[in-house]
Write an enzyme that holds these catalytic residues in place. Structure first.
Site, PDB file in Angstrom:
ATOM      1  N   ASP A 123     -55.798  76.609 105.880  1.00 47.30           N
ATOM      2  CA  ASP A 123     -54.984  77.537 105.096  1.00 47.30           C
ATOM      3  C   ASP A 123     -55.481  77.702 103.659  1.00 47.30           C
ATOM      4  O   ASP A 123     -54.732  78.069 102.769  1.00 47.30           O
ATOM      5  CB  ASP A 123     -53.502  77.140 105.142  1.00 47.30           C
ATOM      6  N   HIS A 128     -84.413  80.841  95.641  1.00 49.55           N
ATOM      7  CA  HIS A 128     -82.943  80.810  95.726  1.00 49.55           C
ATOM      8  C   HIS A 128     -82.431  79.398  95.966  1.00 49.55           C
ATOM      9  O   HIS A 128     -81.522  79.174  96.766  1.00 49.55           O
ATOM     10  CB  HIS A 128     -82.451  81.771  96.811  1.00 49.55           C
ATOM     11  N   ASP A 140     -81.238  79.458  86.712  1.00 48.50           N
ATOM     12  CA  ASP A 140     -80.876  80.877  86.863  1.00 48.50           C
ATOM     13  C   ASP A 140     -79.376  80.893  87.085  1.00 48.50           C
ATOM     14  O   ASP A 140     -78.900  80.506  88.162  1.00 48.50           O
ATOM     15  CB  ASP A 140     -81.635  81.482  88.051  1.00 48.50           C
ATOM     16  N   HIS A 183     -83.731  94.296  88.530  1.00 47.43           N
ATOM     17  CA  HIS A 183     -82.735  94.937  89.402  1.00 47.43           C
ATOM     18  C   HIS A 183     -81.645  95.458  88.486  1.00 47.43           C
ATOM     19  O   HIS A 183     -81.473  94.960  87.370  1.00 47.43           O
ATOM     20  CB  HIS A 183     -82.187  93.958  90.453  1.00 47.43           C
ATOM     21  N   HIS A 209     -76.718  92.070  91.537  1.00 48.56           N
ATOM     22  CA  HIS A 209     -77.714  93.052  91.977  1.00 48.56           C
ATOM     23  C   HIS A 209     -76.924  94.336  92.139  1.00 48.56           C
ATOM     24  O   HIS A 209     -76.319  94.581  93.177  1.00 48.56           O
ATOM     25  CB  HIS A 209     -78.360  92.654  93.307  1.00 48.56           C
ATOM     26  N   TYR A 244     -94.925  80.999  90.053  1.00 43.44           N
ATOM     27  CA  TYR A 244     -94.530  79.839  90.861  1.00 43.44           C
ATOM     28  C   TYR A 244     -95.792  79.286  91.501  1.00 43.44           C
ATOM     29  O   TYR A 244     -96.459  79.989  92.262  1.00 43.44           O
ATOM     30  CB  TYR A 244     -93.515  80.265  91.931  1.00 43.44           C
ATOM     31  N   ARG A 251     -89.519  81.124  85.247  1.00 44.50           N
ATOM     32  CA  ARG A 251     -89.017  82.503  85.185  1.00 44.50           C
ATOM     33  C   ARG A 251     -88.271  82.634  83.861  1.00 44.50           C
ATOM     34  O   ARG A 251     -87.616  81.680  83.414  1.00 44.50           O
ATOM     35  CB  ARG A 251     -88.078  82.788  86.371  1.00 44.50           C
TER      36      ARG A 251
HETATM   37  N1  GLY Z   1     -79.762  85.521  89.979  1.00 46.95           N
HETATM   38  C1  GLY Z   1     -80.277  86.408  90.935  1.00 46.95           C
HETATM   39  C2  GLY Z   1     -81.403  87.164  90.393  1.00 46.95           C
HETATM   40  O1  GLY Z   1     -81.930  86.831  89.354  1.00 46.95           O
HETATM   41  O2  GLY Z   1     -81.786  88.159  90.931  1.00 46.95           O
HETATM   42 MN    MN Z   2     -81.702  88.694  88.303  1.00 46.96          MN
HETATM   43 MN    MN Z   3     -81.123  85.556  87.904  1.00 46.60          MN
END
Ligand code: GLY
Ligand code: MN
Ligand code: MN
Length: 450
Positions: A46, A248, A265, A359, A366, A393, A411
């Site tokens: 629940d 990811h 990230d 993006h 996104h 990477y 990144r």
């Molecule tokens: N955090 C997902 C991306 O950077 O696209």
């Molecule tokens: Mn992103």
């Molecule tokens: Mn990101």
């Protein structure tokens, strides 16, 4: 302290009425649009997941309760905008939470008329009758969409008693084109999400120590988000050493070692709008020479891409700018051989840079909106918001990369909004220059943590 009223199911009404008017103009008196809030989702037994309405629904209504349907029916006798929602219920409100009820839908959310969601089926025939086109989402809330289409078929088979629409138009493209261009009020919300996200990243830089686990660093981020009344916009990625090479990676389970870089990230969500930041920094506070060499390439790519983001430029100009700098760096540092243009042409860079640079970002991290119109990249316009996130990477065992670069994932991601003459970086409150990162981390180490 930020206004927390969204926690009580109330979006401040900003441009919602203007958005509905724009949609009403598209729909016209021959059409009717139906947009349902997506259902709650069960987690176990629940316990449900915290409710987050679908972004299209929230964009049009500002309403954040489940079990609601918005109707745009220009010229309809009860009004152009109807909202069906849960009735108020003393018992349910004690156990589960407050509700606006149809009265609140009219008083606070701008509905011309509002009714009990349980009565929607009784209204549907009347809403569809005499309208030529039905505007509906396709695939967002399948059960609702199927139900409506089934009812429409049934009405049609009943012949002369009702004349339901004979054309179905997807709402997705119409709403997503609207959502692609952010208003000033939306940019303000994105700025809030970005500011809290940036503060959380800075706190993580100050807090990290060798031996800490990745999840503990995630906890530092989430503490900062929640202290601002926000939650994450997507599961946070905290990956140190080789884990930074897993794009990811959300396990966040490993201890972070002296000498590793850690890639975070993570972004906060504020009133339905996402932040999305990546920073990469040394667990012990000092980049090694090899880390710094690779880091400076990614940072230069991030900066070149931001410089390329201007109105009138095709959206992929941002990616191309980043790609050139990355590939030049890969060749210069000996990870790839050959001519830069040839490496780009043959996509040999893809073993080190395998994702796009940008993006759209907005209510969805996104975000919606087409990147191309036919075969052509679309041109950037003021109000469009996107990320800039080049990365490199280098897996252990890479055949072409010198060993000193192995197990390194980097990144650097910012969120930008296109302005009249360039772009505005929303995420500049957290450093990305390597010297500035080291200086901030040194403050954390002398100050004893976050
Ligand atoms: N955090 C997902 C991306 O950077 O696209
Ligand atoms: Mn992103
Ligand atoms: Mn990101």
């Amino acid at each position: 302290m930020r206004d927390q009223s969204h926690l009580r199911h109330q979006d401040r009404q900003t441009d919602h009425a203007a958005r509905r008017r724009r949609l009403a103009q598209v729909v016209g008196e021959n059409g009717v649009a139906l947009i349902a809030a997506t259902p709650e989702r069960n987690r176990n037994n629940d316990v449900d997941y915290p409710y987050r309405p679908n972004s299209d629904f929230r964009y049009l209504t500002g309403f954040t309760e489940p079990e609601a349907i918005a109707v745009i029916a220009p010229g309809f006798e009860a009004g152009d905008y109807l909202l069906f929602c849960r009735e108020r219920d003393v018992e349910q409100e004690i156990w589960v939470g407050r509700r606006a009820g149809p009265e609140g839908a009219m008083a606070w959310y701008g509905a011309d008329s509002a009714y009990d969601i349980d009565d929607f089926d009784d209204w549907l025939a009347k809403l569809l009758d005499g309208r030529q086109r039905l505007y509906i989402t396709l695939g967002t809330h399948k059960e609702f969409e199927h139900d409506v289409l089934r009812r429409m078929e049934k009405l049609r088979s009943q012949g002369r008693r009702a004349t339901p629409p004979n054309e179905i138009v997807s709402l997705d493209r119409i709403l997503h084109e609207m959502r692609l261009r952010k208003s000033a009020a939306e940019v303000d919300l994105m700025r809030e999400a970005a500011a809290t996200s940036a503060r959380a990243h800075a706190a993580a830089m100050r807090a990290v120590r060798p031996g800490m686990h990745e999840y503990q660093l995630a906890a530092v981020l989430h503490y900062e988000f929640e202290m601002d009344g926000m939650s994450w916009a997507y599961p946070s990625i905290v990956g140190a050493g080789e884990n930074a090479c897993v794009l990811h990676y959300i396990e966040n389970a490993a201890p972070m070692k002296d000498g590793d870089l850690v890639l975070i990230d993570a972004g906060a969500e504020y009133r339905g709008y996402a932040g999305d930041i990546t920073r990469t920094f040394p667990v012990n506070g000092r980049f090694t020479a090899a880390q710094r060499e690779l880091y400076d390439v990614v940072l230069a790519a991030n900066r070149a891409a931001i410089d390329a983001a201007r109105p009138g430029e095709p959206v992929n100009a941002v990616h191309q700018a980043a790609l050139h700098v990355l590939v030049e760096g890969l060749v210069r540092l000996g990870l790839l051989e050959g001519d830069v243009e040839d490496v780009i042409e043959t996509e040999r860079y893809r073993s080190f840079f395998m994702h796009g640079t940008s993006h759209w970002i907005g209510m969805d991290v996104h975000d919606v909106g087409d990147y191309k119109s036919g075969d052509e990249w679309r041109l950037l316009e003021p109000g469009m918001a996107l990320t800039v996130e080049p990365g490199l990477y280098v897996q252990a065992g890479s055949e072409t990369a010198p060993r000193r670069f192995w197990n390194t994932g980097i990144r650097v991601e910012d969120d930008i909004v296109i302005t009249d003459d360039g772009c505005d970086v929303l995420t500049s409150d957290v450093p990305k220059d390597a010297d500035e990162i080291e200086a901030l981390m040194a403050q954390g180490q002398s100050g004893g943590g976050a």
